[in-house]
Design a protein around this motif. Structure first.
Motif, PDB file in Angstrom:
ATOM      1  N   PRO B  81     -13.374 -79.592 -49.389  1.00 24.54           N
ATOM      2  CA  PRO B  81     -12.132 -79.400 -48.763  1.00 24.54           C
ATOM      3  C   PRO B  81     -11.300 -78.521 -49.579  1.00 24.54           C
ATOM      4  O   PRO B  81     -10.554 -77.639 -49.148  1.00 24.54           O
ATOM      5  CB  PRO B  81     -11.818 -80.757 -48.265  1.00 24.54           C
ATOM      6  N   SER B  82     -11.351 -78.852 -50.996  1.00 26.04           N
ATOM      7  CA  SER B  82     -10.498 -78.494 -52.102  1.00 26.04           C
ATOM      8  C   SER B  82     -10.721 -76.873 -52.196  1.00 26.04           C
ATOM      9  O   SER B  82     -10.154 -76.030 -52.911  1.00 26.04           O
ATOM     10  CB  SER B  82     -10.815 -79.131 -53.222  1.00 26.04           C
ATOM     11  N   ASP B  83     -12.206 -76.331 -51.677  1.00 33.31           N
ATOM     12  CA  ASP B  83     -12.441 -74.897 -51.742  1.00 33.31           C
ATOM     13  C   ASP B  83     -11.764 -74.139 -50.649  1.00 33.31           C
ATOM     14  O   ASP B  83     -11.759 -72.972 -50.762  1.00 33.31           O
ATOM     15  CB  ASP B  83     -13.998 -74.865 -51.576  1.00 33.31           C
ATOM     16  N   SER B  84     -11.040 -74.961 -49.853  1.00 31.35           N
ATOM     17  CA  SER B  84     -10.209 -74.164 -48.825  1.00 31.35           C
ATOM     18  C   SER B  84      -9.231 -73.089 -49.408  1.00 31.35           C
ATOM     19  O   SER B  84      -8.115 -73.802 -49.880  1.00 31.35           O
ATOM     20  CB  SER B  84      -9.828 -75.105 -47.752  1.00 31.35           C
ATOM     21  N   ALA B  85      -9.436 -71.813 -49.200  1.00 28.90           N
ATOM     22  CA  ALA B  85      -8.457 -70.909 -49.738  1.00 28.90           C
ATOM     23  C   ALA B  85      -8.863 -69.552 -49.185  1.00 28.90           C
ATOM     24  O   ALA B  85      -9.902 -69.413 -48.397  1.00 28.90           O
ATOM     25  CB  ALA B  85      -8.763 -70.881 -51.292  1.00 28.90           C
ATOM     26  N   THR B  86      -8.144 -68.608 -49.668  1.00 30.70           N
ATOM     27  CA  THR B  86      -8.355 -67.125 -49.576  1.00 30.70           C
ATOM     28  C   THR B  86      -8.983 -66.647 -50.672  1.00 30.70           C
ATOM     29  O   THR B  86      -8.789 -66.659 -51.868  1.00 30.70           O
ATOM     30  CB  THR B  86      -7.307 -66.193 -49.169  1.00 30.70           C
ATOM     31  N   TYR B  87     -10.528 -65.998 -50.315  1.00 27.11           N
ATOM     32  CA  TYR B  87     -11.155 -65.388 -51.577  1.00 27.11           C
ATOM     33  C   TYR B  87     -11.227 -63.856 -51.504  1.00 27.11           C
ATOM     34  O   TYR B  87     -11.448 -63.298 -50.522  1.00 27.11           O
ATOM     35  CB  TYR B  87     -12.772 -65.888 -51.316  1.00 27.11           C
ATOM     36  N   LEU B  88     -10.791 -63.481 -52.681  1.00 22.11           N
ATOM     37  CA  LEU B  88     -10.477 -61.893 -52.831  1.00 22.11           C
ATOM     38  C   LEU B  88     -11.565 -61.253 -53.598  1.00 22.11           C
ATOM     39  O   LEU B  88     -11.839 -61.847 -54.957  1.00 22.11           O
ATOM     40  CB  LEU B  88      -9.179 -61.644 -53.375  1.00 22.11           C
ATOM     41  N   CYS B  89     -12.224 -60.426 -53.266  1.00 19.87           N
ATOM     42  CA  CYS B  89     -13.191 -59.577 -54.034  1.00 19.87           C
ATOM     43  C   CYS B  89     -12.464 -58.390 -54.953  1.00 19.87           C
ATOM     44  O   CYS B  89     -11.415 -57.934 -54.285  1.00 19.87           O
ATOM     45  CB  CYS B  89     -14.373 -58.836 -53.645  1.00 19.87           C
ATOM     46  N   ALA B  90     -12.606 -58.184 -56.132  1.00 17.48           N
ATOM     47  CA  ALA B  90     -11.965 -56.944 -56.581  1.00 17.48           C
ATOM     48  C   ALA B  90     -12.837 -56.021 -57.420  1.00 17.48           C
ATOM     49  O   ALA B  90     -14.068 -56.766 -57.994  1.00 17.48           O
ATOM     50  CB  ALA B  90     -10.743 -57.367 -57.543  1.00 17.48           C
ATOM     51  N   MET B  91     -12.763 -54.906 -57.738  1.00 16.13           N
ATOM     52  CA  MET B  91     -13.823 -54.216 -58.659  1.00 16.13           C
ATOM     53  C   MET B  91     -13.091 -53.107 -59.164  1.00 16.13           C
ATOM     54  O   MET B  91     -12.004 -52.527 -58.826  1.00 16.13           O
ATOM     55  CB  MET B  91     -14.913 -53.905 -57.604  1.00 16.13           C
ATOM     56  N   THR B  92     -13.887 -52.503 -60.425  1.00 19.57           N
ATOM     57  CA  THR B  92     -13.207 -51.388 -61.031  1.00 19.57           C
ATOM     58  C   THR B  92     -14.233 -50.497 -61.612  1.00 19.57           C
ATOM     59  O   THR B  92     -15.204 -51.177 -61.671  1.00 19.57           O
ATOM     60  CB  THR B  92     -12.111 -51.952 -62.048  1.00 19.57           C
ATOM     61  N   ALA B  93     -13.936 -49.232 -61.939  1.00 19.49           N
ATOM     62  CA  ALA B  93     -14.928 -48.537 -62.529  1.00 19.49           C
ATOM     63  C   ALA B  93     -14.512 -48.159 -63.909  1.00 19.49           C
ATOM     64  O   ALA B  93     -13.185 -47.999 -64.386  1.00 19.49           O
ATOM     65  CB  ALA B  93     -14.902 -47.174 -61.856  1.00 19.49           C
ATOM     66  N   PRO B  94     -15.321 -47.775 -64.913  1.00 17.80           N
ATOM     67  CA  PRO B  94     -15.078 -47.225 -66.284  1.00 17.80           C
ATOM     68  C   PRO B  94     -14.220 -46.051 -66.085  1.00 17.80           C
ATOM     69  O   PRO B  94     -14.588 -45.115 -65.157  1.00 17.80           O
ATOM     70  CB  PRO B  94     -16.648 -47.110 -66.649  1.00 17.80           C
ATOM     71  N   GLY B  95     -13.368 -45.672 -66.941  1.00 13.61           N
ATOM     72  CA  GLY B  95     -12.699 -44.843 -66.783  1.00 13.61           C
ATOM     73  C   GLY B  95     -11.305 -45.024 -65.738  1.00 13.61           C
ATOM     74  O   GLY B  95     -10.334 -44.104 -65.813  1.00 13.61           O
ATOM     75  N   ALA B  96     -11.367 -45.940 -64.899  1.00 13.47           N
ATOM     76  CA  ALA B  96     -10.346 -46.296 -64.123  1.00 13.47           C
ATOM     77  C   ALA B  96      -9.162 -46.933 -64.700  1.00 13.47           C
ATOM     78  O   ALA B  96      -8.301 -47.106 -64.063  1.00 13.47           O
ATOM     79  CB  ALA B  96     -10.884 -46.978 -63.088  1.00 13.47           C
ATOM     80  N   GLY B  97      -9.069 -46.911 -66.098  1.00  8.63           N
ATOM     81  CA  GLY B  97      -7.917 -47.516 -66.714  1.00  8.63           C
ATOM     82  C   GLY B  97      -8.067 -49.159 -66.361  1.00  8.63           C
ATOM     83  O   GLY B  97      -9.074 -49.714 -66.569  1.00  8.63           O
ATOM     84  N   ASN B  98      -6.808 -49.348 -66.054  1.00  7.62           N
ATOM     85  CA  ASN B  98      -6.496 -50.908 -65.743  1.00  7.62           C
ATOM     86  C   ASN B  98      -6.543 -51.131 -64.132  1.00  7.62           C
ATOM     87  O   ASN B  98      -6.287 -52.376 -63.732  1.00  7.62           O
ATOM     88  CB  ASN B  98      -5.366 -51.163 -66.353  1.00  7.62           C
ATOM     89  N   MET B  99      -6.813 -50.346 -63.330  1.00  7.82           N
ATOM     90  CA  MET B  99      -6.754 -50.545 -61.741  1.00  7.82           C
ATOM     91  C   MET B  99      -7.839 -51.471 -61.264  1.00  7.82           C
ATOM     92  O   MET B  99      -9.187 -51.015 -61.624  1.00  7.82           O
ATOM     93  CB  MET B  99      -6.453 -49.073 -61.402  1.00  7.82           C
ATOM     94  N   LEU B 100      -7.534 -52.247 -60.568  1.00  5.97           N
ATOM     95  CA  LEU B 100      -8.598 -53.061 -59.582  1.00  5.97           C
ATOM     96  C   LEU B 100      -8.420 -52.399 -58.176  1.00  5.97           C
ATOM     97  O   LEU B 100      -7.204 -52.414 -57.653  1.00  5.97           O
ATOM     98  CB  LEU B 100      -8.259 -54.257 -59.800  1.00  5.97           C
TER      99      LEU B 100
END
Lengths: 111, 112
Positions: B81-100
């Protein structure tokens, strides 16, 4: 552990007020970010900064400005708050191109 | 079409179930992948980080990346039950600087 703190957890403001949201990180990260999060729209980047006094617009900068006078502190300013700026505001920081660490968020209600 | 697609859910499972959360993406330049967990009214916290195809395990959590299919997954074993939450995936590319680039998040509910 990285710690990112935000000045307020909940804030209620009136339309037209100037609003300041502050974010502080304690890990000497050069990059800092401001997002807003709305149901169905996910996280949207407002502004980010990769160095002191440097800033770059994100996807939705209109109606917002930012200030970064010190490396650890990044402020988001709503010059004249409007009801459509009611949202959850999240600050994050990162080192280089690494993962971003988020603060607890500020829930802003504009009446 | 969004760059990163994620089913918003909610996904409701009984305690102890294996949970599979997924994201698809369109930008083949993405090389680094993250999963964040966000409890209600809190900021997202980093759960897993991976940069290569294959599996990465951390306790009950396994992150899987299939770059050829542009598909990433997060598996949760013995969900609580403690896993109940919203799960967000995020990704970035080399050279994208710091942007997710984030997915919209999947809301998970684990029922006792």
């Amino acid at each position: 552990d990285v710690k990112v703190t935000q000045s307020s957890r909940y804030l209620v403001k009136r339309t037209g007020e100037k609003v300041f949201l502050e974010c502080v990180q304690d890990m000497d990260h050069e990059n800092m970010f401001w997002y807003r999060q709305d149901p169905g729209l996910g996280l949207r980047l407002i502004y980010f900064s990769y160095d002191v006094k440097m800033k770059e617009k994100g996807d939705i900068p209109e109606g917002y400005s930012v200030s970064r006078e010190k490396k650890e502190r990044f402020s988001l300013i709503l010059e004249s708050a409007s009801t459509n700026q009611t949202s959850m505001y999240l600050c994050a920081s990162s080192h280089g191109a690494g993962t971003q660490y988020f603060g607890p968020g500020t829930r802003l209600l504009v009446l | 079409q969004k760059e990163v697609e994620q089913d918003p859910g909610p996904l409701s499972v009984p305690e102890g179930a294996i949970v599979s959360l997924n994201c698809t993406y369109s930008n083949s330049a993405f090389q680094y992948f993250m999963w964040y967990r966000q409890y209600s009214r809190k900021g997202p916290e980093l759960l897993m980080y991976t940069y290569s195809s294959g599996n990465k395990e951390d306790g009950r959590f396994t992150a899987q990346v299939d770059k050829s299919s542009k598909y990433i997954s997060l598996f949760i074993r013995d969900s609580q039950p403690s896993d109940s939450a919203t799960y967000l995936c995020a990704m970035t590319a080399p050279g994208a600087g710091n942007m997710l680039t984030f997915g919209g998040g999947t809301r998970l509910m684990v029922k006792p």
